[in-house]
Scaffold this motif. Sequence first.
Motif, PDB file in Angstrom:
ATOM      1  N   PRO A  44      -3.209  54.439 -11.297  1.00  0.00           N
ATOM      2  CA  PRO A  44      -2.416  55.462 -10.595  1.00  0.00           C
ATOM      3  C   PRO A  44      -2.172  55.168  -9.112  1.00  0.00           C
ATOM      4  CG  PRO A  44      -3.980  56.508 -12.063  1.00  0.00           C
ATOM      5  CD  PRO A  44      -4.301  55.029 -12.076  1.00  0.00           C
ATOM      6  N   ASP A  45      -3.047  54.397  -8.458  1.00  0.00           N
ATOM      7  CA  ASP A  45      -2.835  54.095  -7.042  1.00  0.00           C
ATOM      8  C   ASP A  45      -2.006  52.828  -6.824  1.00  0.00           C
ATOM      9  OD1 ASP A  45      -4.617  52.021  -7.563  1.00  0.00           O
ATOM     10  OD2 ASP A  45      -5.891  52.434  -5.831  1.00  0.00           O
ATOM     11  N   GLY A  46      -1.461  52.239  -7.902  1.00  0.00           N
ATOM     12  CA  GLY A  46      -0.594  51.071  -7.769  1.00  0.00           C
ATOM     13  C   GLY A  46      -1.299  49.736  -7.800  1.00  0.00           C
ATOM     14  N   THR A  47      -2.569  49.713  -8.198  1.00  0.00           N
ATOM     15  CA  THR A  47      -3.314  48.461  -8.291  1.00  0.00           C
ATOM     16  C   THR A  47      -3.027  47.801  -9.635  1.00  0.00           C
ATOM     17  OG1 THR A  47      -5.067  49.327  -6.874  1.00  0.00           O
ATOM     18  CG2 THR A  47      -5.619  47.410  -8.228  1.00  0.00           C
ATOM     19  N   SER A  48      -2.740  46.521  -9.596  1.00  0.00           N
ATOM     20  CA  SER A  48      -2.463  45.768 -10.817  1.00  0.00           C
ATOM     21  C   SER A  48      -3.683  45.779 -11.737  1.00  0.00           C
ATOM     22  CB  SER A  48      -2.130  44.316 -10.463  1.00  0.00           C
ATOM     23  OG  SER A  48      -2.084  43.518 -11.620  1.00  0.00           O
ATOM     24  N   THR A  49      -3.432  45.789 -13.035  1.00  0.00           N
ATOM     25  CA  THR A  49      -4.523  45.730 -14.012  1.00  0.00           C
ATOM     26  C   THR A  49      -4.758  44.297 -14.492  1.00  0.00           C
ATOM     27  OG1 THR A  49      -3.027  46.220 -15.838  1.00  0.00           O
ATOM     28  CG2 THR A  49      -4.164  48.098 -14.808  1.00  0.00           C
ATOM     29  N   ALA A  50      -4.130  43.312 -13.835  1.00  0.00           N
ATOM     30  CA  ALA A  50      -4.335  41.910 -14.202  1.00  0.00           C
ATOM     31  C   ALA A  50      -5.821  41.587 -14.114  1.00  0.00           C
ATOM     32  CB  ALA A  50      -3.540  41.000 -13.274  1.00  0.00           C
ATOM     33  N   ASP A  51      -6.292  40.808 -15.077  1.00  0.00           N
ATOM     34  CA  ASP A  51      -7.724  40.495 -15.104  1.00  0.00           C
ATOM     35  C   ASP A  51      -8.054  39.094 -14.593  1.00  0.00           C
ATOM     36  OD1 ASP A  51      -6.644  39.099 -17.203  1.00  0.00           O
ATOM     37  OD2 ASP A  51      -7.951  39.953 -18.732  1.00  0.00           O
ATOM     38  N   SER A  52      -7.057  38.390 -14.090  1.00  0.00           N
ATOM     39  CA  SER A  52      -7.294  37.055 -13.528  1.00  0.00           C
ATOM     40  C   SER A  52      -6.209  36.750 -12.502  1.00  0.00           C
ATOM     41  CB  SER A  52      -7.272  35.994 -14.630  1.00  0.00           C
ATOM     42  OG  SER A  52      -5.952  35.860 -15.144  1.00  0.00           O
ATOM     43  N   LEU A  53      -6.456  35.734 -11.697  1.00  0.00           N
ATOM     44  CA  LEU A  53      -5.467  35.322 -10.703  1.00  0.00           C
ATOM     45  C   LEU A  53      -4.196  34.842 -11.403  1.00  0.00           C
ATOM     46  CD1 LEU A  53      -4.888  34.996  -7.713  1.00  0.00           C
ATOM     47  CD2 LEU A  53      -5.849  32.696  -7.846  1.00  0.00           C
ATOM     48  N   ASP A  54      -4.339  34.119 -12.511  1.00  0.00           N
ATOM     49  CA  ASP A  54      -3.166  33.642 -13.251  1.00  0.00           C
ATOM     50  C   ASP A  54      -2.344  34.810 -13.792  1.00  0.00           C
ATOM     51  OD1 ASP A  54      -3.691  30.971 -12.768  1.00  0.00           O
ATOM     52  OD2 ASP A  54      -4.675  30.634 -14.693  1.00  0.00           O
ATOM     53  N   ALA A  55      -2.996  35.844 -14.310  1.00  0.00           N
ATOM     54  CA  ALA A  55      -2.277  37.005 -14.834  1.00  0.00           C
ATOM     55  C   ALA A  55      -1.556  37.748 -13.708  1.00  0.00           C
ATOM     56  CB  ALA A  55      -3.233  37.942 -15.567  1.00  0.00           C
ATOM     57  N   TYR A  56      -2.198  37.877 -12.554  1.00  0.00           N
ATOM     58  CA  TYR A  56      -1.560  38.530 -11.406  1.00  0.00           C
ATOM     59  C   TYR A  56      -0.357  37.706 -10.935  1.00  0.00           C
ATOM     60  CZ  TYR A  56      -1.056  40.848  -6.853  1.00  0.00           C
ATOM     61  OH  TYR A  56      -0.572  41.536  -5.761  1.00  0.00           O
ATOM     62  N   LYS A  57      -0.530  36.381 -10.872  1.00  0.00           N
ATOM     63  CA  LYS A  57       0.549  35.480 -10.464  1.00  0.00           C
ATOM     64  C   LYS A  57       1.732  35.590 -11.431  1.00  0.00           C
ATOM     65  CE  LYS A  57       1.441  30.609  -9.566  1.00  0.00           C
ATOM     66  NZ  LYS A  57       0.862  29.274  -9.455  1.00  0.00           N
ATOM     67  N   GLU A  58       1.460  35.682 -12.726  1.00  0.00           N
ATOM     68  CA  GLU A  58       2.527  35.829 -13.723  1.00  0.00           C
ATOM     69  C   GLU A  58       3.255  37.157 -13.544  1.00  0.00           C
ATOM     70  OE1 GLU A  58       3.028  36.115 -18.528  1.00  0.00           O
ATOM     71  OE2 GLU A  58       1.515  34.734 -17.747  1.00  0.00           O
ATOM     72  N   ASP A  59       2.514  38.230 -13.301  1.00  0.00           N
ATOM     73  CA  ASP A  59       3.143  39.535 -13.044  1.00  0.00           C
ATOM     74  C   ASP A  59       4.077  39.461 -11.831  1.00  0.00           C
ATOM     75  OD1 ASP A  59       1.860  40.740 -15.178  1.00  0.00           O
ATOM     76  OD2 ASP A  59       0.367  41.768 -13.943  1.00  0.00           O
ATOM     77  N   LEU A  60       3.616  38.803 -10.773  1.00  0.00           N
ATOM     78  CA  LEU A  60       4.432  38.697  -9.562  1.00  0.00           C
ATOM     79  C   LEU A  60       5.665  37.828  -9.819  1.00  0.00           C
ATOM     80  CD1 LEU A  60       1.817  38.413  -6.674  1.00  0.00           C
ATOM     81  CD2 LEU A  60       2.800  40.442  -7.751  1.00  0.00           C
ATOM     82  N   ALA A  61       5.511  36.746 -10.587  1.00  0.00           N
ATOM     83  CA  ALA A  61       6.649  35.874 -10.899  1.00  0.00           C
ATOM     84  C   ALA A  61       7.704  36.638 -11.691  1.00  0.00           C
ATOM     85  CB  ALA A  61       6.173  34.648 -11.679  1.00  0.00           C
ATOM     86  N   ARG A  62       7.271  37.431 -12.654  1.00  0.00           N
ATOM     87  CA  ARG A  62       8.224  38.233 -13.432  1.00  0.00           C
ATOM     88  C   ARG A  62       8.935  39.236 -12.517  1.00  0.00           C
ATOM     89  NH1 ARG A  62       7.824  36.767 -18.455  1.00  0.00           N
ATOM     90  NH2 ARG A  62       5.857  36.118 -19.322  1.00  0.00           N
ATOM     91  N   ARG A  63       8.180  39.822 -11.631  1.00  0.00           N
ATOM     92  CA  ARG A  63       8.780  40.807 -10.729  1.00  0.00           C
ATOM     93  C   ARG A  63       9.774  40.145  -9.778  1.00  0.00           C
ATOM     94  NH1 ARG A  63       6.133  45.056  -6.599  1.00  0.00           N
ATOM     95  NH2 ARG A  63       8.108  45.796  -5.852  1.00  0.00           N
ATOM     96  N   ILE A  64       9.429  38.996  -9.215  1.00  0.00           N
ATOM     97  CA  ILE A  64      10.354  38.275  -8.328  1.00  0.00           C
ATOM     98  C   ILE A  64      11.643  37.960  -9.082  1.00  0.00           C
ATOM     99  CG2 ILE A  64      10.741  36.107  -7.079  1.00  0.00           C
ATOM    100  CD1 ILE A  64       7.643  36.148  -6.512  1.00  0.00           C
ATOM    101  N   SER A  65      11.507  37.483 -10.318  1.00  0.00           N
ATOM    102  CA  SER A  65      12.682  37.137 -11.124  1.00  0.00           C
ATOM    103  C   SER A  65      13.517  38.357 -11.456  1.00  0.00           C
ATOM    104  CB  SER A  65      12.254  36.441 -12.416  1.00  0.00           C
ATOM    105  OG  SER A  65      11.697  35.183 -12.123  1.00  0.00           O
ATOM    106  N   GLN A  66      12.887  39.464 -11.764  1.00  0.00           N
ATOM    107  CA  GLN A  66      13.636  40.673 -12.123  1.00  0.00           C
ATOM    108  C   GLN A  66      14.339  41.283 -10.918  1.00  0.00           C
ATOM    109  OE1 GLN A  66      10.382  42.662 -14.074  1.00  0.00           O
ATOM    110  NE2 GLN A  66      11.197  42.205 -16.097  1.00  0.00           N
ATOM    111  N   VAL A  67      13.653  41.363  -9.800  1.00  0.00           N
ATOM    112  CA  VAL A  67      14.258  41.949  -8.605  1.00  0.00           C
ATOM    113  C   VAL A  67      15.433  41.098  -8.119  1.00  0.00           C
ATOM    114  CG1 VAL A  67      13.865  42.478  -6.161  1.00  0.00           C
ATOM    115  CG2 VAL A  67      12.210  43.202  -7.871  1.00  0.00           C
TER     116      VAL A  67
END
Length: 164
Positions: A44-67
């Motif tokens: 609820p506070d906007g913190t990613s639920t990624a469980d690893s650095l690779d998962a967080y990096k993938e989330d950010l890559a998808r977001r960069i591509s979508q935006v």
Amino acid sequence: MKAAAALVSVGTALLAGCSAQKPDTQANRDATAKEIIEQVKTTPDGTSTADSLDAYKEDLARRISQVNSLKVHVERPQALLRSVIVIKYVVDKDGNLVRSEVVRTNKDKASEATALATLRSTAPFPKPPAALLSGGRVELSETWLFNNNGRFQLRTIAQPQKNE
């Protein structure tokens, strides 16, 4: 002959109308970013639920591509890329982009500028999980793969390159 040419013109106009995208304006980018933020798995506070650095990096890559979807190459990257740009960047505990720098380039200034601009236009990011933080920040790197048309894919989520 004129009738055939007119028919081609009408068909081309119809296809262009069907594939029309929203103009690349700040308001449209903000709306897209908001939609993406709501899709990213966060607490609820906007913190990613990624469980690893690779998962967080993938989330950010998808977001960069979508935006920045108007600048993304959606098919397999060509065999010989126009440019490969690697950027190291730092995200703070609140998801803000703290620093970014080009660490690999082929001196293609237009591609460098596009890569940096797409990173900046995507921030702020979902907050990184506390387990990934070091000194209140997380450091990442990403590779922008540019085709001759000036569009890119991010290596983290890119399709395999063509062989020829």
